[in-house]
Write a protein that holds these residues in place. Structure first.
Motif, short mmCIF file in Angstrom:
data_model
loop_
_atom_site.label_atom_id
_atom_site.label_comp_id
_atom_site.label_asym_id
_atom_site.label_seq_id
_atom_site.Cartn_x
_atom_site.Cartn_y
_atom_site.Cartn_z
N ASP A 1 0.83 -1.21 0.00
CA ASP A 1 0.00 0.00 0.00
C ASP A 1 0.86 1.26 0.00
O ASP A 1 0.55 2.22 -0.71
N GLU A 2 1.95 1.25 0.77
CA GLU A 2 2.79 2.46 0.82
C GLU A 2 3.46 2.72 -0.52
O GLU A 2 3.65 3.88 -0.91
N GLN B 1 0.74 4.27 -2.69
CA GLN B 1 0.52 5.67 -2.29
C GLN B 1 1.63 6.58 -2.79
O GLN B 1 1.38 7.70 -3.23
N GLU B 2 2.87 6.10 -2.73
CA GLU B 2 4.00 6.90 -3.22
C GLU B 2 3.87 7.14 -4.71
O GLU B 2 4.12 8.24 -5.20
#
Length: 176
Positions: free
Chosen positions: A23-24, A27-28
């Motif tokens: 997920d990170e 998002q990035e």
């Protein structure tokens, strides 16, 4: 090392151990303005590669040679030491006959046992990361034993295959 462990090492910043985009990481990518559809397409393509490698590991596993510290002993060391680094009884007997002190023999054995122990610790640590430390060392040893002519011939082949210059064994301008 299994294909999946190599895959995880290559993609661990963006993908989890199941082959899914973190997920990170998503998002990035979104914060950098990337298209959500392009991100999903990328994640899907990489997941397909993960699934293929996983399937190959299950159906056609790569041979994984296991090397011990003993495999890297010289012929002389193999005559003197056991695989655990202890001195062989026949060598101890010979060494005493020629006047080697007990202290020197104990020191010799102690050092070899530390060497074996260090090899085992490094090997275990690398295995956690999916790296076969013994195999890597053996490849290095084989490469180091190649002659200049063999390395130059390999470099010529690498140049024909457009390998990156920083991977060549010599500077291309001084090899000839």
């Amino acid at each position: 090392m299994s294909r999946i462990k190599r895959w995880i090492n290559m993609h661990k910043k963006e993908f989890n151990a199941e082959g899914n985009l973190k997920d990170e990481a998503r998002q990035e990518m979104l914060s950098k303005g990337e298209d959500p559809g392009a991100i999903d397409s990328y994640a899907c393509r990489v997941k397909v590669g993960y699934d293929e490698w996983k399937h190959l590991d299950e159906t056609d596993p790569e041979p994984c040679p296991v090397y011990t510290a003993y495999d890297f002993f010289t012929e002389q060391e193999k005559r003197e030491f056991n695989p655990d680094g202890s001195l062989k009884p026949e060598y101890l007997e010979y060494a005493r006959k020629i006047g080697i002190s007990e202290g020197a023999l104990e020191q010799l054995e102690w050092r070899k046992k530390i060497e074996v122990d260090n090899f085992n610790k490094v090997s275990a640590k690398h295995a956690e990361q999916g790296i076969n430390f013994g195999e890597e060392r053996m490849k290095e040893r084989i490469e180091d034993s190649r002659t200049y002519v063999q390395r130059r011939q390999q470099m010529e082949q690498d140049l024909q295959n457009f390998e990156p210059e920083d991977s060549l064994p010599f500077d291309r301008d001084t090899a000839y």
